[in-house]
Design a protein around this motif. Structure first.
Motif, PDB file in Angstrom:
ATOM      1  N   ILE A  21     -10.264 -45.500  56.621  1.00 16.28           N
ATOM      2  CA  ILE A  21     -11.127 -46.296  57.499  1.00 16.28           C
ATOM      3  C   ILE A  21     -12.519 -45.674  57.573  1.00 16.28           C
ATOM      4  N   ASP A  22     -12.573 -44.359  57.700  1.00 17.26           N
ATOM      5  CA  ASP A  22     -13.864 -43.661  57.750  1.00 17.26           C
ATOM      6  C   ASP A  22     -14.632 -43.824  56.444  1.00 17.26           C
ATOM      7  N   GLU A  23     -13.898 -44.051  55.341  1.00 20.34           N
ATOM      8  CA  GLU A  23     -14.533 -44.242  54.031  1.00 20.34           C
ATOM      9  C   GLU A  23     -14.936 -45.697  53.791  1.00 20.34           C
ATOM     10  N   GLY A  24     -14.618 -46.599  54.735  1.00 24.93           N
ATOM     11  CA  GLY A  24     -15.082 -47.971  54.611  1.00 24.93           C
ATOM     12  C   GLY A  24     -14.023 -49.046  54.568  1.00 24.93           C
ATOM     13  N   VAL A  25     -12.748 -48.677  54.693  1.00 27.59           N
ATOM     14  CA  VAL A  25     -11.693 -49.693  54.707  1.00 27.59           C
ATOM     15  C   VAL A  25     -11.776 -50.508  55.995  1.00 27.59           C
ATOM     16  N   LYS A  26     -11.776 -51.824  55.846  1.00 29.75           N
ATOM     17  CA  LYS A  26     -11.935 -52.727  56.982  1.00 29.75           C
ATOM     18  C   LYS A  26     -10.676 -53.539  57.291  1.00 29.75           C
ATOM     19  N   LYS A  27      -9.765 -53.570  56.315  1.00 30.10           N
ATOM     20  CA  LYS A  27      -8.566 -54.388  56.493  1.00 30.10           C
ATOM     21  C   LYS A  27      -7.338 -53.594  56.075  1.00 30.10           C
ATOM     22  N   ILE A  28      -6.305 -53.634  56.897  1.00 30.39           N
ATOM     23  CA  ILE A  28      -5.027 -53.008  56.581  1.00 30.39           C
ATOM     24  C   ILE A  28      -3.928 -54.036  56.801  1.00 30.39           C
ATOM     25  N   ARG A  29      -3.100 -54.216  55.776  1.00 32.66           N
ATOM     26  CA  ARG A  29      -1.962 -55.125  55.886  1.00 32.66           C
ATOM     27  C   ARG A  29      -0.686 -54.316  55.768  1.00 32.66           C
ATOM     28  N   LEU A  30       0.199 -54.473  56.722  1.00 32.11           N
ATOM     29  CA  LEU A  30       1.484 -53.771  56.729  1.00 32.11           C
ATOM     30  C   LEU A  30       2.518 -54.655  56.045  1.00 32.11           C
ATOM     31  N   THR A  31       3.211 -54.067  55.069  1.00 34.30           N
ATOM     32  CA  THR A  31       4.166 -54.815  54.269  1.00 34.30           C
ATOM     33  C   THR A  31       5.456 -54.017  54.122  1.00 34.30           C
ATOM     34  N   GLY A  32       6.340 -54.468  53.239  1.00 30.59           N
ATOM     35  CA  GLY A  32       7.561 -53.750  52.919  1.00 30.59           C
ATOM     36  C   GLY A  32       7.838 -53.857  51.444  1.00 30.59           C
ATOM     37  N   GLY A  33       9.105 -54.035  51.062  1.00 29.23           N
ATOM     38  CA  GLY A  33      10.243 -54.399  51.865  1.00 29.23           C
ATOM     39  C   GLY A  33       9.952 -55.349  53.024  1.00 29.23           C
ATOM     40  N   GLU A  34      10.780 -55.248  54.008  1.00 30.00           N
ATOM     41  CA  GLU A  34      10.567 -56.010  55.242  1.00 30.00           C
ATOM     42  C   GLU A  34      10.112 -55.041  56.315  1.00 30.00           C
ATOM     43  N   PRO A  35       8.835 -55.093  56.699  1.00 25.78           N
ATOM     44  CA  PRO A  35       8.278 -54.095  57.624  1.00 25.78           C
ATOM     45  C   PRO A  35       8.924 -54.073  58.996  1.00 25.78           C
ATOM     46  N   LEU A  36       9.471 -55.201  59.449  1.00 32.09           N
ATOM     47  CA  LEU A  36      10.061 -55.226  60.782  1.00 32.09           C
ATOM     48  C   LEU A  36      11.418 -54.537  60.841  1.00 32.09           C
ATOM     49  N   LEU A  37      11.910 -54.056  59.698  1.00 25.55           N
ATOM     50  CA  LEU A  37      13.116 -53.234  59.703  1.00 25.55           C
ATOM     51  C   LEU A  37      12.810 -51.803  60.141  1.00 25.55           C
ATOM     52  N   ASP A  41      -6.184 -48.765  68.158  1.00 26.33           N
ATOM     53  CA  ASP A  41      -6.914 -47.904  69.092  1.00 26.33           C
ATOM     54  C   ASP A  41      -7.986 -47.097  68.377  1.00 26.33           C
ATOM     55  N   TYR A  42      -7.724 -46.719  67.116  1.00 27.82           N
ATOM     56  CA  TYR A  42      -8.722 -45.943  66.370  1.00 27.82           C
ATOM     57  C   TYR A  42      -9.940 -46.797  66.022  1.00 27.82           C
ATOM     58  N   LYS A  43      -9.688 -48.060  65.639  1.00 29.28           N
ATOM     59  CA  LYS A  43     -10.797 -48.957  65.312  1.00 29.28           C
ATOM     60  C   LYS A  43     -10.411 -50.380  65.697  1.00 29.28           C
ATOM     61  N   PRO A  44     -10.748 -50.799  66.913  1.00 27.68           N
ATOM     62  CA  PRO A  44     -10.318 -52.110  67.410  1.00 27.68           C
ATOM     63  C   PRO A  44     -10.749 -53.288  66.541  1.00 27.68           C
ATOM     64  N   GLU A  45     -11.879 -53.155  65.846  1.00 35.24           N
ATOM     65  CA  GLU A  45     -12.359 -54.273  65.021  1.00 35.24           C
ATOM     66  C   GLU A  45     -11.676 -54.336  63.654  1.00 35.24           C
ATOM     67  N   LEU A  46     -10.797 -53.394  63.366  1.00 39.90           N
ATOM     68  CA  LEU A  46     -10.053 -53.398  62.113  1.00 39.90           C
ATOM     69  C   LEU A  46      -9.253 -54.693  61.977  1.00 39.90           C
ATOM     70  N   ASP A  47      -9.284 -55.281  60.784  1.00 41.74           N
ATOM     71  CA  ASP A  47      -8.502 -56.488  60.513  1.00 41.74           C
ATOM     72  C   ASP A  47      -7.070 -56.050  60.213  1.00 41.74           C
ATOM     73  N   LEU A  48      -6.207 -56.168  61.203  1.00 41.71           N
ATOM     74  CA  LEU A  48      -4.826 -55.700  61.103  1.00 41.71           C
ATOM     75  C   LEU A  48      -3.893 -56.883  60.897  1.00 41.71           C
ATOM     76  N   ALA A  49      -3.164 -56.845  59.781  1.00 39.09           N
ATOM     77  CA  ALA A  49      -2.305 -57.969  59.430  1.00 39.09           C
ATOM     78  C   ALA A  49      -0.914 -57.476  59.031  1.00 39.09           C
TER      79      ALA A  49
END
Length: 318
Positions: free
Chosen positions: A56-72, A85-93
């Motif tokens: 994120i500090d290097e410029g990443v603006k979007k993080i997508r959580l995947t798997g497998g099935e991530p809800l496991l 909390d670290y970067k509220p404007e981060l595009d979290l998917a």
């Protein structure tokens, strides 16, 4: 800022938090045994966060959580909150098969998740069960509707396969349209783990089917993996063409696996492991690996030379 050798800005990381999955979809891992990765082999949320904070500090603006099935993976909402909390404007998917989404949608939204992509390959219970090798449709639909109710932006993903669900293209589009969700039709990605005999439906075939009932126009391409199209009433749907050169031209992403492998391209076998550096607290080394991965990100995927990918998609998040 992370810029690769082809002047693409890399500002998106897909993070596979687990390689486990409770489905055995025909196009992904139909014959893969249900195995459990030893806990010590997997990055903890704290270890993932240390690396992602650097990214994120290097410029990443979007993080997508995947798997497998991530809800496991237990306490995924706690990890989402750490990132938010670290970067509220981060595009979290999140990308999910939706089976447990009804249970977790509220927690994830409260933690800071913004968007969710859900696999919906059929509206027929028997077809959905054939694809996933499990009775899944009702729970997936409930999860999709709960996510929308909680205020998450929902997109639907459909892998289209000849003779299996290609007769439902219009039905799926109209269901998504009715519920105010974008649907993206995905060309089947040939891979060694898929069920033998699965046949791809091309983007041209998908568009031809939709044109039987609707007029539409193609929208200008952005950094998304999708091409988007707009119906006359303004509804927008997408198509993902992993065989297309455009799929690579606009690629702005790298991938991190649960085991700590950083992968520059979904269809390349090369990877770099950041686990040792992170566990030693060597952030400088982790940063060097990140920059090396970006530098070595290929211009195009392997499919120009290989018809079938050897990549296990459930390990890299597809």
């Amino acid at each position: 800022m992370l810029i690769d050798s082809f002047n693409r800005t890399i500002d998106y990381i897909r993070v596979s938090v687990t390689s486990r999955c409770n489905f055995r979809c025909l196009y992904c891992m139909p014959n893969t045994p249900f195995e459990w990765e030893p806990h010590e082999n997997i990055l903890s949320y704290e270890e993932m966060f240390e690396f992602l904070r650097l990214a994120i500090d290097e410029g990443v603006k979007k993080i997508r959580l995947t798997g497998g099935e991530p809800l496991l993976r237990k306490d995924l909402d706690v990890f989402v909150k750490m990132l938010h909390d670290y970067k509220p404007e981060l595009d979290l998917a999140l990308t999910t098969n939706g089976y447990y989404l009804k249970e977790y949608a509220k927690k994830l939204k409260k933690a800071g998740l913004k968007r969710v992509n859900v696999s919906l390959d059929s509206l027929k219970p028997e077809v959905a069960a054939k694809i996933a090798q499990k009775d899944v449709l009702n729970k997936v639909i409930e999860g999709i509707l709960e996510a929308k109710k909680e205020g998450l932006l929902v997109k639907l993903n459909t892998v289209v396969m000849k003779g299996i669900n290609d007769g439902e293209i219009l039905d799926l589009l109209e269901w998504a349209k009715k519920h105010g969700m974008t649907i993206r039709f995905i060309e089947f990605m040939e891979n060694e783990r898929a069920y033998p005999g699965i046949k791809r439906v091309s983007s041209d075939e998908i568009l031809k089917e939709i044109s039987k009932k609707y007029n539409f126009k193609e929208l200008p391409k952005d950094n998304s993996a999708s091409k988007y199209f707009e119906l006359e009433d303004g509804y927008v749907f997408g198509i993902i063409e992993p065989h297309s050169e455009d799929f690579c031209k606009s690629c702005n992403r790298i991938r991190l696996t649960a085991e700590g492998y950083l992968i520059p391209c979904l269809f390349f076998t090369e990877s770099y492991n950041i686990k040792e550096a992170i566990r030693k607290g060597d952030i400088k080394k982790a940063a060097e690996i990140l920059r090396e991965v970006v530098k070595n990100k290929p211009e195009k995927n392997d499919w120009q030379e290989e018809e079938v990918s050897s990549r296990a998609f459930w390990e890299t998040g597809g």
